[in-house]
Design a protein around this motif. Sequence first.
Motif, PDB file in Angstrom:
ATOM      1  N   GLY A  16      -2.865 -14.171 -12.285  1.00  0.00           N
ATOM      2  CA  GLY A  16      -3.326 -15.220 -12.297  1.00  0.00           C
ATOM      3  C   GLY A  16      -4.034 -15.184 -11.149  1.00  0.00           C
ATOM      4  N   GLU A  17      -4.000 -14.386 -10.158  1.00  0.00           N
ATOM      5  CA  GLU A  17      -4.039 -13.874  -8.879  1.00  0.00           C
ATOM      6  C   GLU A  17      -5.564 -13.205  -8.871  1.00  0.00           C
ATOM      7  OE1 GLU A  17      -3.368 -11.383  -4.805  1.00  0.00           O
ATOM      8  OE2 GLU A  17      -1.785 -11.464  -6.178  1.00  0.00           O
ATOM      9  N   LEU A  18      -6.895 -14.161  -8.833  1.00  0.00           N
ATOM     10  CA  LEU A  18      -8.092 -13.267  -8.759  1.00  0.00           C
ATOM     11  C   LEU A  18      -8.199 -12.526  -7.399  1.00  0.00           C
ATOM     12  CD1 LEU A  18     -10.632 -13.191  -9.647  1.00  0.00           C
ATOM     13  CD2 LEU A  18     -11.047 -15.104  -8.255  1.00  0.00           C
ATOM     14  N   ILE A  19      -7.761 -11.214  -7.299  1.00  0.00           N
ATOM     15  CA  ILE A  19      -7.885 -10.168  -6.611  1.00  0.00           C
ATOM     16  C   ILE A  19      -9.669  -9.200  -6.268  1.00  0.00           C
ATOM     17  CG2 ILE A  19      -7.261  -7.332  -6.043  1.00  0.00           C
ATOM     18  CD1 ILE A  19      -5.190  -7.821  -8.297  1.00  0.00           C
ATOM     19  N   GLU A  20     -10.126  -9.756  -4.626  1.00  0.00           N
ATOM     20  CA  GLU A  20     -11.254  -8.987  -4.506  1.00  0.00           C
ATOM     21  C   GLU A  20     -11.344  -6.946  -4.193  1.00  0.00           C
ATOM     22  OE1 GLU A  20     -14.547  -9.283  -0.681  1.00  0.00           O
ATOM     23  OE2 GLU A  20     -13.339 -11.298  -1.544  1.00  0.00           O
ATOM     24  N   THR A  35      -8.826   3.277  -4.429  1.00  0.00           N
ATOM     25  CA  THR A  35      -8.318   3.081  -3.927  1.00  0.00           C
ATOM     26  C   THR A  35      -7.583   1.532  -2.778  1.00  0.00           C
ATOM     27  OG1 THR A  35     -10.055   3.340  -1.900  1.00  0.00           O
ATOM     28  CG2 THR A  35      -9.249   5.522  -3.250  1.00  0.00           C
ATOM     29  N   VAL A  36      -6.459   1.872  -2.294  1.00  0.00           N
ATOM     30  CA  VAL A  36      -6.701   0.398  -1.154  1.00  0.00           C
ATOM     31  C   VAL A  36      -5.443   1.025  -0.164  1.00  0.00           C
ATOM     32  CG1 VAL A  36      -4.112  -1.814  -1.245  1.00  0.00           C
ATOM     33  CG2 VAL A  36      -5.595  -0.390  -3.425  1.00  0.00           C
ATOM     34  N   SER A  37      -6.434   0.056   0.622  1.00  0.00           N
ATOM     35  CA  SER A  37      -5.904   0.184   2.571  1.00  0.00           C
ATOM     36  C   SER A  37      -5.542  -0.644   2.846  1.00  0.00           C
ATOM     37  CB  SER A  37      -7.177   1.668   2.979  1.00  0.00           C
ATOM     38  OG  SER A  37      -7.941   0.269   2.917  1.00  0.00           O
ATOM     39  N   SER A  38      -5.532  -1.025   3.921  1.00  0.00           N
ATOM     40  CA  SER A  38      -4.979  -2.037   4.595  1.00  0.00           C
ATOM     41  C   SER A  38      -6.544  -3.255   5.325  1.00  0.00           C
ATOM     42  CB  SER A  38      -4.632  -1.779   6.602  1.00  0.00           C
ATOM     43  OG  SER A  38      -5.516  -0.564   6.738  1.00  0.00           O
ATOM     44  N   GLY A  39      -7.812  -2.660   4.550  1.00  0.00           N
ATOM     45  CA  GLY A  39      -8.640  -2.942   5.504  1.00  0.00           C
ATOM     46  C   GLY A  39      -9.025  -3.952   3.191  1.00  0.00           C
ATOM     47  N   GLY A  40      -8.039  -3.373   1.938  1.00  0.00           N
ATOM     48  CA  GLY A  40      -8.585  -4.481   1.364  1.00  0.00           C
ATOM     49  C   GLY A  40      -8.152  -3.130   0.117  1.00  0.00           C
ATOM     50  N   ALA A  41      -8.979  -3.516  -1.026  1.00  0.00           N
ATOM     51  CA  ALA A  41      -8.860  -2.381  -1.942  1.00  0.00           C
ATOM     52  C   ALA A  41     -11.347  -2.058  -2.771  1.00  0.00           C
ATOM     53  CB  ALA A  41      -9.363  -3.757  -3.577  1.00  0.00           C
ATOM     54  N   ARG A  42     -10.602  -0.805  -2.987  1.00  0.00           N
ATOM     55  CA  ARG A  42     -12.145  -0.243  -2.442  1.00  0.00           C
ATOM     56  C   ARG A  42     -12.424   0.718  -4.291  1.00  0.00           C
ATOM     57  NH1 ARG A  42     -14.677   4.140   1.665  1.00  0.00           N
ATOM     58  NH2 ARG A  42     -12.992   5.056   1.062  1.00  0.00           N
ATOM     59  N   LEU A  43     -13.616   0.635  -4.555  1.00  0.00           N
ATOM     60  CA  LEU A  43     -14.224   1.098  -5.681  1.00  0.00           C
ATOM     61  C   LEU A  43     -14.759   1.880  -5.525  1.00  0.00           C
ATOM     62  CD1 LEU A  43     -13.770   1.772  -9.007  1.00  0.00           C
ATOM     63  CD2 LEU A  43     -14.982  -0.331  -9.305  1.00  0.00           C
ATOM     64  N   SER A  44     -14.835   3.023  -5.708  1.00  0.00           N
ATOM     65  CA  SER A  44     -16.110   4.190  -5.618  1.00  0.00           C
ATOM     66  C   SER A  44     -16.182   5.154  -7.179  1.00  0.00           C
ATOM     67  CB  SER A  44     -15.608   5.787  -4.943  1.00  0.00           C
ATOM     68  OG  SER A  44     -14.798   5.322  -3.678  1.00  0.00           O
ATOM     69  N   VAL A  62      -5.885  -3.240 -13.410  1.00  0.00           N
ATOM     70  CA  VAL A  62      -5.430  -4.291 -12.646  1.00  0.00           C
ATOM     71  C   VAL A  62      -4.267  -4.184 -12.002  1.00  0.00           C
ATOM     72  CG1 VAL A  62      -4.781  -5.839 -14.899  1.00  0.00           C
ATOM     73  CG2 VAL A  62      -5.677  -6.779 -11.832  1.00  0.00           C
ATOM     74  N   ASP A  63      -3.376  -3.896 -12.877  1.00  0.00           N
ATOM     75  CA  ASP A  63      -1.509  -3.633 -12.699  1.00  0.00           C
ATOM     76  C   ASP A  63      -1.128  -3.092 -11.691  1.00  0.00           C
ATOM     77  OD1 ASP A  63      -1.320  -5.909 -14.851  1.00  0.00           O
ATOM     78  OD2 ASP A  63      -0.654  -4.326 -16.004  1.00  0.00           O
ATOM     79  N   TRP A  64      -1.697  -1.495 -11.720  1.00  0.00           N
ATOM     80  CA  TRP A  64      -1.841  -0.849 -10.383  1.00  0.00           C
ATOM     81  C   TRP A  64      -2.604  -1.804  -9.473  1.00  0.00           C
ATOM     82  CZ3 TRP A  64      -5.266   1.523  -7.311  1.00  0.00           C
ATOM     83  CH2 TRP A  64      -4.680   2.908  -6.486  1.00  0.00           C
ATOM     84  N   LEU A  65      -3.609  -1.971  -9.341  1.00  0.00           N
ATOM     85  CA  LEU A  65      -4.147  -2.339  -7.655  1.00  0.00           C
ATOM     86  C   LEU A  65      -3.083  -2.958  -7.855  1.00  0.00           C
ATOM     87  CD1 LEU A  65      -6.234  -2.699  -6.249  1.00  0.00           C
ATOM     88  CD2 LEU A  65      -7.039  -4.373  -7.933  1.00  0.00           C
ATOM     89  N   GLN A  66      -2.885  -4.579  -8.157  1.00  0.00           N
ATOM     90  CA  GLN A  66      -1.598  -5.345  -7.402  1.00  0.00           C
ATOM     91  C   GLN A  66       0.123  -4.703  -7.257  1.00  0.00           C
ATOM     92  OE1 GLN A  66      -0.132  -8.015 -10.280  1.00  0.00           O
ATOM     93  NE2 GLN A  66       0.224  -9.840  -9.424  1.00  0.00           N
ATOM     94  N   ALA A  67       0.320  -3.798  -8.063  1.00  0.00           N
ATOM     95  CA  ALA A  67       1.687  -3.421  -6.849  1.00  0.00           C
ATOM     96  C   ALA A  67       1.254  -2.570  -5.681  1.00  0.00           C
ATOM     97  CB  ALA A  67       1.805  -2.096  -7.878  1.00  0.00           C
ATOM     98  N   LYS A  68       0.514  -1.556  -5.686  1.00  0.00           N
ATOM     99  CA  LYS A  68      -0.492  -1.494  -4.492  1.00  0.00           C
ATOM    100  C   LYS A  68      -0.718  -2.035  -3.659  1.00  0.00           C
ATOM    101  CE  LYS A  68      -0.389   3.107  -5.428  1.00  0.00           C
ATOM    102  NZ  LYS A  68       1.417   4.492  -5.150  1.00  0.00           N
ATOM    103  N   LEU A  69      -0.677  -3.145  -3.236  1.00  0.00           N
ATOM    104  CA  LEU A  69      -1.489  -4.343  -2.715  1.00  0.00           C
ATOM    105  C   LEU A  69      -0.100  -4.859  -1.948  1.00  0.00           C
ATOM    106  CD1 LEU A  69      -5.191  -5.710  -4.610  1.00  0.00           C
ATOM    107  CD2 LEU A  69      -4.363  -4.902  -2.208  1.00  0.00           C
ATOM    108  N   GLN A  70       0.768  -5.092  -3.012  1.00  0.00           N
ATOM    109  CA  GLN A  70       2.070  -5.494  -2.427  1.00  0.00           C
ATOM    110  C   GLN A  70       2.742  -4.367  -1.591  1.00  0.00           C
ATOM    111  OE1 GLN A  70       2.988  -6.828  -6.758  1.00  0.00           O
ATOM    112  NE2 GLN A  70       2.982  -8.706  -6.707  1.00  0.00           N
TER     113      GLN A  70
END
Length: 255
Positions: A16-20, A35-44, A62-70
């Motif tokens: 239920g987490e909303l990821i920007e 891609t994910v960096s210290s500045g957040g997530a980006r979609l090119s 979204v599962d990959w995105l959440q794992a990378k952010l964690q």
Amino acid sequence: MNTLAPPRLYAMSSDGELIEVRPMPHPRSRRLRLTVSSGGARLSYPPGTRAADLQGFLAAHVDWLQAKLQELQLSAGAVADWQPGVPAEILLRGRNVPLLWESSAFPRVERREDCLWLGLPERQVQPRRVVRGLLASFFEAQLRRDVARDLGFYTARLGRAPSALQVRRLKSLWGSLDTRDRVNLDLSLAMAPTEALRYVLVHELCHLRVRNHSPRFWAEVGALLPQWREQRQWLRQHGARLKAEMERWVAVPSP
């Protein structure tokens, strides 16, 4: 039909987490890239991609995105703060080396055997800011020396050469080749093993021949560096920690 991407996209995680996510059009992109960096997530994405397609891509990843952010949060959280004058360890060419301090008539940094020495005047004003500047200059000089050892060899084999080499702090990329044939390298690569740096350099040099990531491009990379897959995997596994470590030592905190 809406083809304009909104300034921000959002993905809903399984808990239920909303990821920007920040959408970024790229004129040379042929596919969607998250891609994910210290500045957040980006979609090119390629210009003209429908907003609905962007949202669908995010939902599928979204599962990959959440794992990378964690993973990034854990990597950054594991990096402790530092204080001028207190011995520590710092990453250098893929190895942790002792960072030692001494009193000096003027600020300086030196590599001595397996240690890095930082000299500061006893009453140095804003010592942390001075140290960050010293280390940024040290790492850039080291990176340029390492690249200089390989550049002539690979450009001779490739038959092409970049117009310039620029070292910068890149948020998510390790390198790029701009439209003027200038190679840009991330400063964090000074902390990586020389083999990983070599892979990024070869990758960008090969874009002088092929400006995309087609099979022909990877064939060019493989001809110059047969073990490129191992180095790419190393950066994928350790890259977040590498960038967080450089951020810790070099980035100037916002006021």
